[in-house]
Design an enzyme around this catalytic site. Sequence first.
Site, mmCIF file in Angstrom:
data_model
loop_
_atom_site.group_PDB
_atom_site.id
_atom_site.type_symbol
_atom_site.label_atom_id
_atom_site.label_comp_id
_atom_site.label_asym_id
_atom_site.label_seq_id
_atom_site.Cartn_x
_atom_site.Cartn_y
_atom_site.Cartn_z
ATOM 1 N N LYS A 22 27.862 8.533 5.506
ATOM 2 C CA LYS A 22 27.721 8.700 6.970
ATOM 3 C C LYS A 22 28.972 8.185 7.677
ATOM 4 C CE LYS A 22 25.466 5.504 9.432
ATOM 5 N NZ LYS A 22 26.214 4.874 10.541
ATOM 6 N N ASN A 23 29.420 6.979 7.311
ATOM 7 C CA ASN A 23 30.507 6.330 8.036
ATOM 8 C C ASN A 23 31.879 6.917 7.717
ATOM 9 O OD1 ASN A 23 28.613 4.865 9.293
ATOM 10 N ND2 ASN A 23 28.964 2.973 8.146
ATOM 11 N N CYS A 115 24.019 -2.669 21.882
ATOM 12 C CA CYS A 115 23.552 -2.372 20.522
ATOM 13 C C CYS A 115 22.753 -3.572 20.022
ATOM 14 C CB CYS A 115 24.752 -2.123 19.602
ATOM 15 S SG CYS A 115 24.278 -1.761 17.918
ATOM 16 N N ARG A 120 29.335 -5.143 20.865
ATOM 17 C CA ARG A 120 30.266 -4.236 20.161
ATOM 18 C C ARG A 120 31.281 -3.659 21.133
ATOM 19 N NH1 ARG A 120 26.965 -0.519 16.043
ATOM 20 N NH2 ARG A 120 29.041 -0.215 15.171
ATOM 21 N N ASP A 306 26.734 -4.282 6.377
ATOM 22 C CA ASP A 306 25.686 -3.255 6.332
ATOM 23 C C ASP A 306 24.754 -3.410 5.141
ATOM 24 O OD1 ASP A 306 27.878 -0.594 7.599
ATOM 25 O OD2 ASP A 306 26.874 -2.277 8.587
ATOM 26 N N ARG A 398 18.730 7.887 10.648
ATOM 27 C CA ARG A 398 20.105 7.952 11.150
ATOM 28 C C ARG A 398 21.112 7.826 10.021
ATOM 29 N NH1 ARG A 398 20.918 5.402 16.805
ATOM 30 N NH2 ARG A 398 22.919 6.330 16.281
HETATM 31 C C1 EPZ Z 1 31.643 0.428 11.605
HETATM 32 O O1 EPZ Z 1 31.312 0.151 12.967
HETATM 33 C C2 EPZ Z 1 30.371 1.005 10.985
HETATM 34 N N1 EPZ Z 1 29.963 2.183 11.723
HETATM 35 C C3 EPZ Z 1 29.251 -0.031 11.036
HETATM 36 O O2 EPZ Z 1 28.131 0.498 10.322
HETATM 37 C C4 EPZ Z 1 29.695 -1.286 10.312
HETATM 38 O O3 EPZ Z 1 28.710 -2.279 10.468
HETATM 39 C C5 EPZ Z 1 31.014 -1.797 10.926
HETATM 40 O O4 EPZ Z 1 32.018 -0.760 10.895
HETATM 41 C C6 EPZ Z 1 31.574 -2.989 10.162
HETATM 42 O O5 EPZ Z 1 31.763 -2.690 8.834
HETATM 43 C C7 EPZ Z 1 30.581 3.374 11.460
HETATM 44 O O6 EPZ Z 1 31.504 3.481 10.673
HETATM 45 C C8 EPZ Z 1 30.064 4.570 12.187
HETATM 46 P P1 EPZ Z 1 33.906 -2.671 13.840
HETATM 47 P P2 EPZ Z 1 32.473 -0.262 14.005
HETATM 48 O O7 EPZ Z 1 34.671 -2.149 14.994
HETATM 49 O O8 EPZ Z 1 33.746 0.373 13.625
HETATM 50 C C9 EPZ Z 1 34.382 -6.365 16.811
HETATM 51 C C10 EPZ Z 1 25.905 1.146 9.928
HETATM 52 O O9 EPZ Z 1 24.922 0.425 9.699
HETATM 53 N N2 EPZ Z 1 35.205 -5.462 17.653
HETATM 54 O O10 EPZ Z 1 34.591 -2.729 12.520
HETATM 55 O O11 EPZ Z 1 31.926 -0.026 15.361
HETATM 56 C C11 EPZ Z 1 32.919 -5.916 16.743
HETATM 57 O O12 EPZ Z 1 32.174 -6.351 17.843
HETATM 58 C C12 EPZ Z 1 26.912 0.758 11.034
HETATM 59 O O13 EPZ Z 1 26.171 2.188 9.300
HETATM 60 C C13 EPZ Z 1 35.880 -5.975 18.737
HETATM 61 O O14 EPZ Z 1 35.782 -7.156 19.038
HETATM 62 O O15 EPZ Z 1 32.556 -1.836 13.739
HETATM 63 C C14 EPZ Z 1 32.479 -6.550 15.430
HETATM 64 O O16 EPZ Z 1 32.128 -7.872 15.636
HETATM 65 C C15 EPZ Z 1 26.422 -0.378 11.878
HETATM 66 N N3 EPZ Z 1 36.643 -5.109 19.489
HETATM 67 C C16 EPZ Z 1 33.744 -6.446 14.571
HETATM 68 O O17 EPZ Z 1 34.835 -6.278 15.462
HETATM 69 C C17 EPZ Z 1 36.785 -3.774 19.171
HETATM 70 O O18 EPZ Z 1 37.477 -3.042 19.871
HETATM 71 C C18 EPZ Z 1 33.739 -5.283 13.563
HETATM 72 O O19 EPZ Z 1 33.333 -4.115 14.236
HETATM 73 C C19 EPZ Z 1 36.093 -3.290 18.059
HETATM 74 C C20 EPZ Z 1 35.314 -4.146 17.300
#
Ligand code: EPZ
Length: 420
Positions: A22-23, A115, A120, A306, A398
Site C-alpha cells: 500500500k505505502n 489523525c 502529523r 506500523d 484500508r
Molecule cells: C508513512 O506516513 C506511512 N504512510 C505510515 O504508515 C507510516 O506510519 C509512516 O510513514 C512512518 O513510517 C504511507 O506511506 C502512506 P512520516 P508519513 O512523515 O510519511 C513527523 C500505515 O499504517 N513529520 O514519515 O505520513 C510525523 O508527525 C501508515 O500504513 C513532521 O514532523 O509519516 C511523524 O512523527 C500510518 N513533519 C514522523 O515525522 C513533516 O512534515 C514520521 O512521519 C512530516 C512528518
Amino acid sequence: MDKILVHGGKKLSGTVNISGSKNSALPILAATLLTKEECVIHHVPDLSDVHYMLQILDHLGAQVERASGTVTVKAEKVTTDAPYEIVRKMRASVCVLGPLLGREREATVSMPGGCVIGDRPIDLHLKGFEALGAAVRVVGGDVKVLAPQLKGAVIPMTGKFGSTVLGTDNVMMAAVLAEGTTVIDGAAEEPEVVDLANFLNKMGAKVEGAGTRRIIIEGVKELHGAEHEVIPDRIEAGTFMVAAAICGTEVRLRRVQPEHLGSVAQALERAGFRIETTKTTVTVTGNGDPTSLELTTETYPGFPTDMQAQMCALLSRAKGISTVTENIFPQRFMHVSELKRMGANITLENNTAIINGVNALSGAPVMASDLRASAALVLAGLRAEGVTEVNRVYHIDRGYEKIDDKLRQLGANIQRLEGL
Ligand code: EPZ
C-alpha cells in the site's frame, strides 16, 4: 458497517501470498501525474486507500483503468486542484502535491486534517517545496504551491521524530522536473522510497542514493511512460508473521522480500520463534507463548511503527514484562485500551507501553480506531478464549487485502458480517 468475528483458539498453518505494498503503490500512482504518457503499474493491492488515490487521479483528469492487480494511468492533461471531499478520506493524498508542482508548477491540495495516531504535520514537505523556489500558502484549509521556476537545492528532510517518508517522496517527485541538482539530506530510507525512485528512473528521471540518507536528483525536462511492479507489502507480511507467532504451528509467507523484514524477524527470534527465509518466502514456526521483549520503534531499517500495535497484541501473552516504546508517533496507542478490554495488562507511561504478560485473553466486543490497531485486535482475537467482535473494520480494509479470507486459508475461524 462490517464487523469481523474471531473465534479464538484455532492453530494457524499453511501458506499465504502477500499482496503489493500500500505505502509503495500510493506514491507511485501519484507519480504517474508527472508524464502525459501511459503508465502501467502491476501488483497494486485491492484496498480502499488505493481506490481513493484512483479517485483523485480521475478527478485531476487522468484516464484510469484497473484490471485485477494492474492499474493503467494516462494523465495527458491534468488540473491542479485536489479538493477536501476526496483528500479528507486519505492523508496520503498529500503526495499529489509534488508531482503537480513538478509538472504544472502549481497545485492546490486540501490540507490533511487530524489523525488518531497522533500529530502529523507536513511542514517538512512544504519547506522542501519552498527550498525548490515555490511560494507556499495555506488558505481556507488548502495548501497552495506556485513556482514559475523550480530550481534544485539542498533540502533537509529530518524533523523532531526523524526523517519523513511521504515528505521525501513528495519533494523527490517535484525535484525530478526542476532545473539543476537537488540533494535531499536526512532522507527516509524506507523500501517504499526506493521503489518510488526506481519507478521515477524508469520514467527517465535521474535519482541516485534512494535507500540512503542522501538522495541526489538531477532535474530533467520531461518524463515518459513506464511499466512497474510494486514491491510486496512488508507490513502485511509482518502482520502475518505475528499471527503465526501468536497461534501458529508453521506458516509460510510467499511473494515477500525478506530483506525488508529484518527488524521484525529479529524481534520475533528474540521472542523465541524460528524464522526461516528463502529469496521470496518467510516461514515462521510457532513456539507457544513468547518471551518478553524491550522494543523501540525507529525509522527504517529500525523496527517499524506500523508493526507496533501487532507486537503489543503478541506480547500481551508473553512470559514476563515487556516494554514497547513508540518514537515515531508517540501517542500511537489507541489499541491499548481495547486490548485491556480483552484482559491484557498494559500500562502507558508517556510513549512507552509496559506489558505484563497474562495467561489468557478473553474475547470481547472491541472498537478499531486505525489501520494497524484493527489488525492488532484481530490478532489478539485469534489467541483469545471465546469470540472477539471487531467493529469499524473499514479501518482494516484500508491496508489489508482480504485479511479475513487469508486468515481463514490458514485455518482461522473468522467471519465478516457485512453491512451491520
Ligand atoms: C508513512 O506516513 C506511512 N504512510 C505510515 O504508515 C507510516 O506510519 C509512516 O510513514 C512512518 O513510517 C504511507 O506511506 C502512506 P512520516 P508519513 O512523515 O510519511 C513527523 C500505515 O499504517 N513529520 O514519515 O505520513 C510525523 O508527525 C501508515 O500504513 C513532521 O514532523 O509519516 C511523524 O512523527 C500510518 N513533519 C514522523 O515525522 C513533516 O512534515 C514520521 O512521519 C512530516 C512528518
